[in-house]
Design an enzyme around this catalytic site. Structure first.
Site, PDB file in Angstrom:
ATOM      1  N   GLU A  93     -13.209  10.176  -3.022  1.00 13.02           N
ATOM      2  CA  GLU A  93     -13.334  10.018  -1.574  1.00 13.02           C
ATOM      3  C   GLU A  93     -12.814   8.647  -1.126  1.00 13.02           C
ATOM      4  O   GLU A  93     -13.011   7.643  -1.800  1.00 13.02           O
ATOM      5  CB  GLU A  93     -14.782  10.201  -1.139  1.00 13.02           C
ATOM      6  CG  GLU A  93     -15.377  11.551  -1.497  1.00 13.02           C
ATOM      7  CD  GLU A  93     -14.665  12.725  -0.820  1.00 13.02           C
ATOM      8  OE1 GLU A  93     -13.936  12.497   0.171  1.00 13.02           O
ATOM      9  OE2 GLU A  93     -14.844  13.858  -1.284  1.00 13.02           O
ATOM     10  N   CYS A 146     -23.727  13.233   0.199  1.00 16.11           N
ATOM     11  CA  CYS A 146     -22.672  12.522  -0.524  1.00 16.11           C
ATOM     12  C   CYS A 146     -22.004  11.503   0.395  1.00 16.11           C
ATOM     13  O   CYS A 146     -21.799  10.341   0.027  1.00 16.11           O
ATOM     14  CB  CYS A 146     -21.639  13.513  -1.059  1.00 16.11           C
ATOM     15  SG  CYS A 146     -22.321  14.674  -2.278  1.00 16.11           S
ATOM     16  N   HIS A 169     -16.476  13.422  -5.932  1.00 18.51           N
ATOM     17  CA  HIS A 169     -16.986  14.786  -5.996  1.00 18.51           C
ATOM     18  C   HIS A 169     -16.452  15.482  -7.248  1.00 18.51           C
ATOM     19  O   HIS A 169     -15.282  15.321  -7.609  1.00 18.51           O
ATOM     20  CB  HIS A 169     -16.546  15.584  -4.765  1.00 18.51           C
ATOM     21  CG  HIS A 169     -17.458  15.439  -3.597  1.00 18.51           C
ATOM     22  ND1 HIS A 169     -17.090  14.824  -2.422  1.00 18.51           N
ATOM     23  CD2 HIS A 169     -18.744  15.832  -3.421  1.00 18.51           C
ATOM     24  CE1 HIS A 169     -18.100  14.862  -1.572  1.00 18.51           C
ATOM     25  NE2 HIS A 169     -19.122  15.473  -2.160  1.00 18.51           N
TER      26      HIS A 169
END
Length: 220
Positions: A87, A148, A172
């Site tokens: 991310e 998250c 992830h």
């Protein structure tokens, strides 16, 4: 005497629809890898976060305060992931029901927080190194609006006011890994990574952060 650099990892427990969160298994085995190395030049520590809005944020805050990490990386799972999804952005937004069937206390993570924050780990280099290991990996511009995204946002907010010089980020993983036992009735199409692959990738990621922190692992 200077303390060894510390890298904090977090993983999540089960949540609705995912009764066995593989992120916890990956982090546990990654921790064991570094324990087996036996080096005193790097301290890798980990915390399991509950998949509940209030408990997760409180647990993360306590872990960051206790560890005073030089780098922080959170791990979680996504049904859309077929490999490592690194991310790059965290949004100041929170939504969805948690494992305790509760909604977030407010729609923003921090009421006076900025709209976006950018991950500070070397995301491009991490993806390149993971691909060099023949592991599926990509960068992502959307960490979602569940926990998250929240822990990435809060980790970055913490880093902005402390000495997290090695960066802060979130990765992830697929909700299922090849050869990893779950209670799912059918495999998710496109999953190409095994648990061993995921651990190898997590270890490489940590080694990259350790390099940036000036850790000399010669002979390990």
């Amino acid at each position: 005497m200077n303390r060894a650099p510390t890298i904090l990892l977090t993983a999540f427990g089960p949540f609705p629809g995912v009764s066995q969160n593989v992120s916890s298994d990956v982090v546990k085995r990654t921790m064991q890898h570094f324990a087996d190395r036996g080096t005193s030049e790097l301290n890798v520590t980990a915390t399991l976060l509950p998949t509940e809005w209030r408990a997760a944020t409180t647990t993360l805050a306590g872990a960051l305060e206790a560890a005073r990490p030089d780098a922080y990386v959170g791990f979680g799972v996504s049904r859309k992931a077929c490999g490592f999804v690194v991310e790059t952005l965290a949004r100041n937004a929170a939504a969805s029901v948690d494992a305790n069937k509760q909604m977030p206390p407010q729609s923003q993570i921090l009421s006076r927080g900025v709209r976006y924050q950018t991950a500070t780990i070397p995301t491009r280099r991490i993806v390149s190194e993971l691909r060099a290991l023949n592991l599926p990996a990509r960068r992502s511009l959307n960490a979602g609006s569940y926990l998250c995204n929240t822990v990435l946002y809060l980790g970055l907010a913490h880093a902005n006011g402390s000495a997290v010089r090695g960066g802060c980020g979130f990765v992830h993983l697929p909700t299922q890994l090849a050869g990893h036992e779950t209670d799912a009735k059918t495999p998710i199409a496109g999953v190409r990574m095994s648990l061993d692959d995921a651990v190898a990738g997590a270890v490489r990621l940590i080694d990259l952060l350790a390099d940036d922190l000036g850790v000399n692992r010669a002979g390990t």
